[in-house]
Design a protein around this motif. Structure first.
Motif, mmCIF file in Angstrom:
data_model
loop_
_atom_site.group_PDB
_atom_site.id
_atom_site.type_symbol
_atom_site.label_atom_id
_atom_site.label_comp_id
_atom_site.label_asym_id
_atom_site.label_seq_id
_atom_site.Cartn_x
_atom_site.Cartn_y
_atom_site.Cartn_z
ATOM 1 N N LEU A 67 8.550 16.817 -6.194
ATOM 2 C CA LEU A 67 8.622 18.255 -6.503
ATOM 3 C C LEU A 67 7.245 18.836 -6.795
ATOM 4 C CD1 LEU A 67 11.820 18.577 -8.674
ATOM 5 C CD2 LEU A 67 11.450 19.425 -6.362
ATOM 6 N N GLU A 68 6.368 18.010 -7.373
ATOM 7 C CA GLU A 68 5.015 18.508 -7.642
ATOM 8 C C GLU A 68 4.255 18.766 -6.342
ATOM 9 O OE1 GLU A 68 4.806 16.423 -12.007
ATOM 10 O OE2 GLU A 68 3.710 15.482 -10.353
ATOM 11 N N SER A 69 4.546 17.905 -5.328
ATOM 12 C CA SER A 69 3.825 18.111 -4.070
ATOM 13 C C SER A 69 4.528 19.153 -3.192
ATOM 14 C CB SER A 69 3.672 16.788 -3.322
ATOM 15 O OG SER A 69 4.935 16.253 -3.081
ATOM 16 N N ALA A 70 5.777 19.476 -3.494
ATOM 17 C CA ALA A 70 6.500 20.483 -2.706
ATOM 18 C C ALA A 70 7.310 21.369 -3.656
ATOM 19 C CB ALA A 70 7.424 19.777 -1.702
ATOM 20 N N PRO A 71 6.625 22.194 -4.440
ATOM 21 C CA PRO A 71 7.322 22.936 -5.505
ATOM 22 C C PRO A 71 8.367 23.925 -4.981
ATOM 23 C CG PRO A 71 4.965 23.526 -5.424
ATOM 24 C CD PRO A 71 5.170 22.422 -4.449
ATOM 25 N N HIS A 72 8.255 24.328 -3.714
ATOM 26 C CA HIS A 72 9.229 25.316 -3.218
ATOM 27 C C HIS A 72 10.264 24.668 -2.309
ATOM 28 C CE1 HIS A 72 6.807 28.210 -5.195
ATOM 29 N NE2 HIS A 72 5.731 27.847 -4.496
ATOM 30 N N LEU A 73 10.442 23.391 -2.455
ATOM 31 C CA LEU A 73 11.404 22.654 -1.626
ATOM 32 C C LEU A 73 12.779 23.316 -1.699
ATOM 33 C CD1 LEU A 73 11.320 19.833 -0.133
ATOM 34 C CD2 LEU A 73 12.422 18.915 -2.176
ATOM 35 N N GLN A 74 13.337 23.654 -0.505
ATOM 36 C CA GLN A 74 14.647 24.325 -0.539
ATOM 37 C C GLN A 74 15.735 23.474 0.050
ATOM 38 O OE1 GLN A 74 14.309 28.272 1.016
ATOM 39 N NE2 GLN A 74 13.332 28.961 -0.870
ATOM 40 N N LYS A 75 15.315 22.492 0.873
ATOM 41 C CA LYS A 75 16.304 21.672 1.550
ATOM 42 C C LYS A 75 16.148 20.251 1.024
ATOM 43 C CE LYS A 75 17.777 20.930 6.354
ATOM 44 N NZ LYS A 75 18.315 19.657 6.082
ATOM 45 N N LEU A 76 17.244 19.629 0.771
ATOM 46 C CA LEU A 76 17.195 18.253 0.285
ATOM 47 C C LEU A 76 16.746 17.339 1.427
ATOM 48 C CD1 LEU A 76 18.036 16.473 -2.221
ATOM 49 C CD2 LEU A 76 20.133 16.020 -0.947
ATOM 50 N N GLU A 98 21.727 -13.703 -30.157
ATOM 51 C CA GLU A 98 20.629 -12.775 -30.521
ATOM 52 C C GLU A 98 20.813 -11.401 -29.882
ATOM 53 O OE1 GLU A 98 16.832 -14.559 -29.460
ATOM 54 O OE2 GLU A 98 16.477 -14.663 -31.615
ATOM 55 N N GLY A 99 21.520 -11.396 -28.777
ATOM 56 C CA GLY A 99 21.803 -10.137 -28.098
ATOM 57 C C GLY A 99 20.656 -9.655 -27.221
ATOM 58 N N VAL A 100 20.998 -8.716 -26.351
ATOM 59 C CA VAL A 100 20.010 -8.071 -25.479
ATOM 60 C C VAL A 100 20.298 -6.579 -25.513
ATOM 61 C CG1 VAL A 100 19.356 -7.658 -23.077
ATOM 62 C CG2 VAL A 100 19.702 -9.975 -23.837
ATOM 63 N N GLN A 101 19.271 -5.812 -25.776
ATOM 64 C CA GLN A 101 19.418 -4.357 -25.777
ATOM 65 C C GLN A 101 18.505 -3.797 -24.692
ATOM 66 O OE1 GLN A 101 17.722 -2.321 -29.214
ATOM 67 N NE2 GLN A 101 19.504 -0.978 -29.335
ATOM 68 N N ILE A 102 19.063 -3.009 -23.806
ATOM 69 C CA ILE A 102 18.255 -2.464 -22.706
ATOM 70 C C ILE A 102 18.286 -0.937 -22.747
ATOM 71 C CG2 ILE A 102 17.878 -2.373 -20.204
ATOM 72 C CD1 ILE A 102 19.307 -5.071 -19.981
ATOM 73 N N LEU A 103 17.098 -0.365 -22.839
ATOM 74 C CA LEU A 103 16.961 1.088 -22.864
ATOM 75 C C LEU A 103 16.705 1.588 -21.447
ATOM 76 C CD1 LEU A 103 16.204 3.826 -24.402
ATOM 77 C CD2 LEU A 103 13.860 3.006 -24.270
ATOM 78 N N ALA A 104 17.485 2.566 -21.015
ATOM 79 C CA ALA A 104 17.224 3.205 -19.718
ATOM 80 C C ALA A 104 17.031 4.694 -19.957
ATOM 81 C CB ALA A 104 18.394 2.979 -18.765
ATOM 82 N N CYS A 105 15.812 5.171 -19.697
ATOM 83 C CA CYS A 105 15.530 6.601 -19.823
ATOM 84 C C CYS A 105 15.585 7.170 -18.408
ATOM 85 C CB CYS A 105 14.137 6.834 -20.392
ATOM 86 S SG CYS A 105 13.851 5.952 -21.927
ATOM 87 N N ASN A 106 16.488 8.107 -18.209
ATOM 88 C CA ASN A 106 16.690 8.664 -16.870
ATOM 89 C C ASN A 106 16.160 10.090 -16.823
ATOM 90 O OD1 ASN A 106 18.340 6.358 -16.018
ATOM 91 N ND2 ASN A 106 19.853 7.167 -17.449
ATOM 92 N N TYR A 107 15.414 10.397 -15.774
ATOM 93 C CA TYR A 107 14.798 11.725 -15.630
ATOM 94 C C TYR A 107 15.271 12.322 -14.310
ATOM 95 C CZ TYR A 107 11.057 15.205 -15.811
ATOM 96 O OH TYR A 107 10.340 16.376 -15.872
ATOM 97 N N TYR A 108 16.041 13.407 -14.407
ATOM 98 C CA TYR A 108 16.621 14.028 -13.212
ATOM 99 C C TYR A 108 16.082 15.463 -13.096
ATOM 100 C CZ TYR A 108 20.286 10.527 -14.412
ATOM 101 O OH TYR A 108 20.990 9.386 -14.753
ATOM 102 N N PRO A 109 15.040 15.682 -12.284
ATOM 103 C CA PRO A 109 14.493 17.046 -12.165
ATOM 104 C C PRO A 109 15.452 17.960 -11.386
ATOM 105 C CG PRO A 109 13.033 15.406 -11.163
ATOM 106 C CD PRO A 109 14.336 14.736 -11.424
ATOM 107 N N PRO A 110 15.194 19.278 -11.408
ATOM 108 C CA PRO A 110 16.033 20.192 -10.633
ATOM 109 C C PRO A 110 16.054 19.782 -9.160
ATOM 110 C CG PRO A 110 14.488 21.412 -12.002
ATOM 111 C CD PRO A 110 14.098 19.971 -12.097
ATOM 112 N N CYS A 111 17.214 19.943 -8.546
ATOM 113 C CA CYS A 111 17.382 19.464 -7.174
ATOM 114 C C CYS A 111 17.786 20.641 -6.289
ATOM 115 C CB CYS A 111 18.484 18.398 -7.169
ATOM 116 S SG CYS A 111 18.905 17.815 -5.541
#
Ligand code: OGA
Ligand code: NI
Length: 422
Positions: free
Chosen positions: A90-99, A275-288
């Protein structure tokens, strides 16, 4: 080997070791941070759909039914490398209109027509600290929610709004960093202690999804783990640790209630984790530009026992309930909790790990933070002994092997768990 140097030095030389499966011979050319990948891959090879990889159009060997586009990774003539992730696209094509076609998915139901009427149950967790009667009715409500929905929302969970807000802030700042800075954490190893990437978690070729992500382990916080976490923004490590410690405590409290709802001793779930396992997933979904044609995250079930999810006030989660996709509404100061595959197996199928997916939207950036909780990797995953029957439904497997299987599969859904069914 030199894991640290792989994560830490974003120089072209180290990019080569990050991106190239060592078994593969291919010509590699560097242009700034881009790697042009000129090998003709065979389906049996880990293709390396890495964010810095730019596959030539000869890289069309597809692994499975999801991966059907012959254009996977091509730059569409516009010089865009989709594998750098959606934020950078999106940074390289800020006016992207078509997926771009690489992201167009065949969907069984448009993300926009999810049923809006029904909603997951909301449980008031203060009930667990109330009178014996209130505690018993809260435990029953949690058990019913696990059985009927596999998903529920918790309020009065005891985690301060400030801890949540600070976590969202550092994640937003992290994704706002330059691509080069984020690429320090790039990895194709599904078990890597930290991974930054785009689309689905797997390095196998697949249709692209509209998501960038950062994943790393938390509890039991082995020595030196913090050095692997981002040091930019500078407060990231402290804030993420504080968040993960609180989420672990909440999960164990829920695990106690769930154990009791199954007729097991209160500590059963927690003890089963070792001991367990904890997994963090940070998801980033920009405007589409065309959110009805793609997803942020494909339908999947989580491999752990319980996942605790929060989001930045922007909705997008959908769950499969009674055969149809249902939207989960955003309710401030709550968490969404879901049953994962490990708990489905532990409960011997009484509680179901439900398929869910993330949709994207046209105007807003959505951030979600999912924290999964499973047993230590060497644990043999099988039904709880008191619940096991001669006709057990699941084949025993180590959690590590299960995670590898689940994370590597590109046709998601519940396919990994199905493979364990007897
Ligand atoms: C996940 C997940 C859902 C969301 O990260 O496993 O299911 O709404 N996320 O982002
Ligand atoms: Ni999930």
């Amino acid at each position: 080997m030199q894991k640290m140097s792989i994560f830490r030095s974003p120089t072209p030389a180290s990019m080569q070791s990050m991106c190239m499966p060592r078994s593969m011979s291919a010509k590699v050319a560097f242009t700034n941070t881009q790697v042009h990948f000129l090998a003709a891959n065979s389906p049996s090879v880990r293709v390396g759909s890495g964010m810095a990889l730019k596959c030539s159009s000869s890289d069309t060997a597809q692994i499975d039914s999801i991966a059907s586009s012959g254009e996977h990774g091509r730059d569409n003539g516009g010089g865009i490398d989709y594998r750098k992730g959606v934020k950078s696209l999106l940074e390289s094509a800020p006016h992207l209109q078509k997926l771009p076609s690489e992201f167009v998915l065949q969907l069984d139901q448009s993300p926009m027509d999810a049923a809006g009427g029904s909603d997951i149950p909301t449980i008031d967790l203060s009930g667990l600290d109330g009178s014996p009667e209130r505690k018993a009715s809260t435990i029953k409500a949690i058990g019913d929610a696990c059985e009927e929905w596999g998903f529920f929302r918790v309020k009065n969970h005891g985690i301060d709004d400030k801890v949540i807000a600070e976590m969202l802030e550092v994640i937003e700042e992290f994704f706002g960093l330059s691509l080069e800075e984020k690429m320090k954490y790039y990895s194709e190893d599904v078990l890597s202690p930290i991974r930054y990437g785009t689309s689905l978690n797997t390095p196998l070729a697949h249709k692209l999804h509209w998501r960038d992500y950062l994943r790393h382990y938390g509890h039991p916080f082995p020595e030196n783990i913090f050095q692997l976490w981002p040091d930019n923004p500078p407060q990231y490590r402290n804030v993420a640790k504080a968040y993960l410690v609180e989420i672990w405590k909440l999960t164990m409290k829920l695990g106690g209630a769930i154990s009791q709802s199954l007729g097991l001793e209160e500590e059963y779930f927690e003890k089963s984790l070792g001991e367990g396992v904890q997994i963090l997933a940070c998801n980033y979904y920009p405007p589409c530009p065309e959110p009805n044609k793609t997803l942020g995250l494909a339908a999947h079930s989580d491999h752990g026992g319980l996942t605790i999810l929060m989001e930045n006030g922007v909705e997008g989660l959908q769950i499969k309930h009674a055969g149809t996709w249902v939207s989960v509404h955003d309710v401030p100061s709550t968490f969404v909790v879901n049953v994962g595959d490990y708990l489905e197996i532990l409960s011997n199928g009484k509680y179901k790990s439900i398929e869910h997916r993330a949709t994207v939207n046209q105007h807003k950036t959505r951030i979600s933070v999912a924290v999964g909780h499973g047993p230590e990797m060497s644990t043999i995953v099988k039904p709880a002994t008191p619940l096991a029957k001669e006709t057990d439904q699941y084949r025993a497997v180590t959690y590590k092997d299960y995670v590898k299987l689940q994370q590597s599969i590109t046709s998601r859904g519940k396919n990994a768990l199905e493979k364990l069914k007897i």
